[in-house]
Design an enzyme around this catalytic site. Sequence first.
Site, PDB file in Angstrom:
ATOM      1  N   ASP A   1       0.828  -1.211   0.000  1.00 46.67           N
ATOM      2  CA  ASP A   1       0.000   0.000   0.000  1.00 46.67           C
ATOM      3  C   ASP A   1       0.865   1.266   0.000  1.00 46.67           C
ATOM      4  O   ASP A   1       1.960   1.264   0.561  1.00 46.67           O
ATOM      5  CB  ASP A   1      -0.905  -0.022   1.246  1.00 46.67           C
ATOM      6  CG  ASP A   1      -2.059   0.956   1.124  1.00 46.67           C
ATOM      7  OD1 ASP A   1      -2.303   1.467   0.005  1.00 46.67           O
ATOM      8  OD2 ASP A   1      -2.713   1.220   2.139  1.00 46.67           O
TER       9      ASP A   1
ATOM     10  N   HIS B   1       2.803   3.502  -8.975  1.00 45.93           N
ATOM     11  CA  HIS B   1       2.579   2.084  -9.296  1.00 45.93           C
ATOM     12  C   HIS B   1       3.791   1.506 -10.030  1.00 45.93           C
ATOM     13  O   HIS B   1       4.182   0.366  -9.798  1.00 45.93           O
ATOM     14  CB  HIS B   1       1.317   1.919 -10.148  1.00 45.93           C
ATOM     15  CG  HIS B   1       0.056   2.270  -9.406  1.00 45.93           C
ATOM     16  ND1 HIS B   1      -0.190   1.871  -8.111  1.00 45.93           N
ATOM     17  CD2 HIS B   1      -1.043   2.980  -9.773  1.00 45.93           C
ATOM     18  CE1 HIS B   1      -1.376   2.318  -7.714  1.00 45.93           C
ATOM     19  NE2 HIS B   1      -1.906   3.002  -8.703  1.00 45.93           N
TER      20      HIS B   1
ATOM     21  N   LEU C   1      11.162 -20.436  -4.252  1.00 44.21           N
ATOM     22  CA  LEU C   1      10.048 -19.598  -3.771  1.00 44.21           C
ATOM     23  C   LEU C   1       8.757 -19.824  -4.560  1.00 44.21           C
ATOM     24  O   LEU C   1       8.789 -19.915  -5.785  1.00 44.21           O
ATOM     25  CB  LEU C   1      10.465 -18.126  -3.911  1.00 44.21           C
ATOM     26  CG  LEU C   1       9.416 -17.088  -3.540  1.00 44.21           C
ATOM     27  CD1 LEU C   1       9.234 -17.010  -2.034  1.00 44.21           C
ATOM     28  CD2 LEU C   1       9.806 -15.711  -4.093  1.00 44.21           C
TER      29      LEU C   1
HETATM   30  C1  FPP Z   1      -1.764   0.310  -3.319  1.00 34.53           C
HETATM   31  O1  FPP Z   1      -1.345   1.619  -3.518  1.00 34.53           O
HETATM   32  C2  FPP Z   1      -1.354  -0.590  -4.357  1.00 34.53           C
HETATM   33  C3  FPP Z   1      -2.200  -1.210  -5.255  1.00 34.53           C
HETATM   34  C4  FPP Z   1      -3.629  -0.960  -5.381  1.00 34.53           C
HETATM   35  C5  FPP Z   1      -1.737  -2.226  -6.158  1.00 34.53           C
HETATM   36  C6  FPP Z   1      -0.356  -2.725  -5.974  1.00 34.53           C
HETATM   37  C7  FPP Z   1       0.259  -2.712  -7.295  1.00 34.53           C
HETATM   38  C8  FPP Z   1       1.559  -2.706  -7.578  1.00 34.53           C
HETATM   39  C9  FPP Z   1       2.651  -2.813  -6.578  1.00 34.53           C
HETATM   40  C10 FPP Z   1       2.015  -2.577  -8.977  1.00 34.53           C
HETATM   41  C11 FPP Z   1       1.455  -3.567  -9.957  1.00 34.53           C
HETATM   42  C12 FPP Z   1       1.447  -4.978  -9.529  1.00 34.53           C
HETATM   43  C13 FPP Z   1       2.026  -6.032 -10.139  1.00 34.53           C
HETATM   44  C14 FPP Z   1       1.799  -7.404  -9.601  1.00 34.53           C
HETATM   45  C15 FPP Z   1       2.902  -5.902 -11.308  1.00 34.53           C
HETATM   46  P1  FPP Z   1      -2.482   2.722  -3.557  1.00 34.53           P
HETATM   47  O2  FPP Z   1      -2.735   3.053  -4.978  1.00 34.53           O
HETATM   48  O3  FPP Z   1      -3.686   2.272  -2.800  1.00 34.53           O
HETATM   49  O4  FPP Z   1      -1.750   3.891  -2.808  1.00 34.53           O
HETATM   50  P2  FPP Z   1      -2.437   5.007  -1.874  1.00 34.53           P
HETATM   51  O5  FPP Z   1      -3.088   4.277  -0.720  1.00 34.53           O
HETATM   52  O6  FPP Z   1      -1.273   5.828  -1.441  1.00 34.53           O
HETATM   53  O7  FPP Z   1      -3.405   5.741  -2.739  1.00 34.53           O
END
Ligand code: FPP
Length: 244
Positions: A19, A36, A130
């Site tokens: 997150d 992202h 893994l």
């Molecule tokens: C949360 O950050 C993250 C996500 C919703 C998705 C996680 C995705 C990635 C790490 C990248 C893509 C994944 C893969 C498997 C290639 P947020 O957008 O909720 O951040 P915020 O809470 O600060 O708004």
Amino acid sequence: MTASASSGGPPRHVAIIMDGNGRWAAMRGQPRSAGHRQGVEALRRTVRAASDMGIGVLTLYSFSTENWSRPAGEVRFLLELLRRFIRTDVAELHQSNVRIMVIGDRDGLEPALRKLFEEAEALTRENTALKLVIAFNYGGRQEITRAVQALAKKVAEGKIAPADIPPAVIGNHLDTGGLPEPDLLIRTGGEQRLSNYLLWQCAYTEFVFLPDYWPDFDADRLRHAVEAFRRRDRRFGGLTAQTA
Ligand code: FPP
């Protein structure tokens, strides 16, 4: 799925809620997509570090059933990042003996994405290092609901009796059936909640909540979280030397 105590070695299963990508980007005056993108780099670092540490299973929350409610452009971007990650990294992961598994609801996903998941899983099926479990279109309540429906169908068909459904049978009907339960769950980004992640599986999981945003996550932070986990006194509802 079985409860697993860890006795000094690396945790058998680490689950992560990645997150804080959006806030990481906002702090730098950049679009959420930049967060992202850096999140994928953190993911790559984490997979390598988990492999090096001898962690058995790493489960990453890449896209929840609730994430579809984000703006269409962000959803498209996240899906494209995942596609690109699998396409570009699968060969290297395979070479590193990593097994890729995808959990979550595949019904209704576009066929090309399902095919990508199936191909990555098939290619790496025999790998023994893994296990990298990608939770995509995943929701814990939805997963439990699907398991209950599958069991109800078996009861209706007379294949099993209701009394033959102990917790272990429910666990084995989840997407994670056959995997150990998470020993450690890490959530970055400062929030302290499960957000519909691995609800059944986390009954005795130790939680480590970190203020850092996901794009800053690295091997050191993973090691620190594992050290914090090792200091915990896991009792699984019973007593240990410290408490007896
Ligand atoms: C949360 O950050 C993250 C996500 C919703 C998705 C996680 C995705 C990635 C790490 C990248 C893509 C994944 C893969 C498997 C290639 P947020 O957008 O909720 O951040 P915020 O809470 O600060 O708004």
